[in-house]
Design a protein around this motif. Sequence first.
Motif, PDB file in Angstrom:
ATOM      1  N   GLY A 195      -5.747   2.506   8.579  1.00  0.00           N
ATOM      2  CA  GLY A 195      -7.117   2.946   8.798  1.00  0.00           C
ATOM      3  C   GLY A 195      -8.133   1.965   8.243  1.00  0.00           C
ATOM      4  O   GLY A 195      -9.151   1.664   8.882  1.00  0.00           O
ATOM      5  N   GLU A 196      -7.866   1.426   7.062  1.00  0.00           N
ATOM      6  CA  GLU A 196      -8.780   0.450   6.464  1.00  0.00           C
ATOM      7  C   GLU A 196      -8.762  -0.877   7.216  1.00  0.00           C
ATOM      8  O   GLU A 196      -9.799  -1.509   7.398  1.00  0.00           O
ATOM      9  CB  GLU A 196      -8.438   0.234   4.988  1.00  0.00           C
ATOM     10  N   MET A 197      -7.573  -1.313   7.654  1.00  0.00           N
ATOM     11  CA  MET A 197      -7.505  -2.544   8.455  1.00  0.00           C
ATOM     12  C   MET A 197      -8.363  -2.392   9.704  1.00  0.00           C
ATOM     13  O   MET A 197      -9.135  -3.293  10.054  1.00  0.00           O
ATOM     14  CB  MET A 197      -6.057  -2.852   8.862  1.00  0.00           C
ATOM     15  N   ASP A 238      -0.642   4.907   6.345  1.00  0.00           N
ATOM     16  CA  ASP A 238      -1.642   5.441   7.264  1.00  0.00           C
ATOM     17  C   ASP A 238      -3.057   5.104   6.800  1.00  0.00           C
ATOM     18  O   ASP A 238      -3.932   4.767   7.602  1.00  0.00           O
ATOM     19  CB  ASP A 238      -1.463   6.948   7.442  1.00  0.00           C
ATOM     20  N   ILE A 239      -3.274   5.161   5.502  1.00  0.00           N
ATOM     21  CA  ILE A 239      -4.592   4.805   4.958  1.00  0.00           C
ATOM     22  C   ILE A 239      -4.806   3.296   5.061  1.00  0.00           C
ATOM     23  O   ILE A 239      -5.904   2.839   5.395  1.00  0.00           O
ATOM     24  CB  ILE A 239      -4.738   5.305   3.513  1.00  0.00           C
ATOM     25  N   ALA A 240      -3.769   2.509   4.812  1.00  0.00           N
ATOM     26  CA  ALA A 240      -3.885   1.048   4.932  1.00  0.00           C
ATOM     27  C   ALA A 240      -4.239   0.642   6.354  1.00  0.00           C
ATOM     28  O   ALA A 240      -5.120  -0.206   6.574  1.00  0.00           O
ATOM     29  CB  ALA A 240      -2.590   0.370   4.486  1.00  0.00           C
ATOM     30  N   ALA A 270       0.858  -1.184   0.000  1.00  0.00           N
ATOM     31  CA  ALA A 270       0.000   0.000   0.000  1.00  0.00           C
ATOM     32  C   ALA A 270       0.894   1.233   0.000  1.00  0.00           C
ATOM     33  O   ALA A 270       1.779   1.343   0.845  1.00  0.00           O
ATOM     34  CB  ALA A 270      -0.910  -0.018   1.214  1.00  0.00           C
ATOM     35  N   ARG A 316     -10.809  -0.272  10.198  1.00  0.00           N
ATOM     36  CA  ARG A 316     -12.213  -0.051   9.866  1.00  0.00           C
ATOM     37  C   ARG A 316     -12.966  -1.370   9.718  1.00  0.00           C
ATOM     38  O   ARG A 316     -14.110  -1.500  10.147  1.00  0.00           O
ATOM     39  CB  ARG A 316     -12.329   0.755   8.566  1.00  0.00           C
ATOM     40  N   VAL A 317     -12.323  -2.365   9.121  1.00  0.00           N
ATOM     41  CA  VAL A 317     -13.004  -3.644   8.875  1.00  0.00           C
ATOM     42  C   VAL A 317     -12.775  -4.670   9.982  1.00  0.00           C
ATOM     43  O   VAL A 317     -13.375  -5.739   9.964  1.00  0.00           O
ATOM     44  CB  VAL A 317     -12.599  -4.245   7.505  1.00  0.00           C
ATOM     45  N   LYS A 372      -3.729   3.043  18.430  1.00  0.00           N
ATOM     46  CA  LYS A 372      -4.880   2.554  17.673  1.00  0.00           C
ATOM     47  C   LYS A 372      -5.266   1.130  18.047  1.00  0.00           C
ATOM     48  O   LYS A 372      -6.400   0.723  17.857  1.00  0.00           O
ATOM     49  CB  LYS A 372      -4.579   2.633  16.180  1.00  0.00           C
TER      50      LYS A 372
END
Length: 80
Positions: free
Chosen positions: A11-13, A7-9, A3, A15-16, A70
């Motif tokens: 966040g997605e981990m 930071d976005i990766a 990725a 999130r799901v 997190k």
Amino acid sequence: MFAPRPDIAVGEMLRVLRPGGTIAFSTWPPHLYTGRMFALVARHVPPPKGVASPVLWGDPKVVAERLAGKVTGVSPSRWT
């Protein structure tokens, strides 16, 4: 690990991930063969500006920094 924006990766981990769930992944540590090969290639063809090296996911300190505040219970393990 590939990725371009960790930071976005992360966040997605998260999130799901179900509450109380576990994140597990396998990467190429910088000190082993594939990580060293990536370092060699990057000296001649660096990643595009703003793109983190994929082998940074193999560094427990970097992973701990990316997940700091997190998640709880980060416990990296290594096969050497």
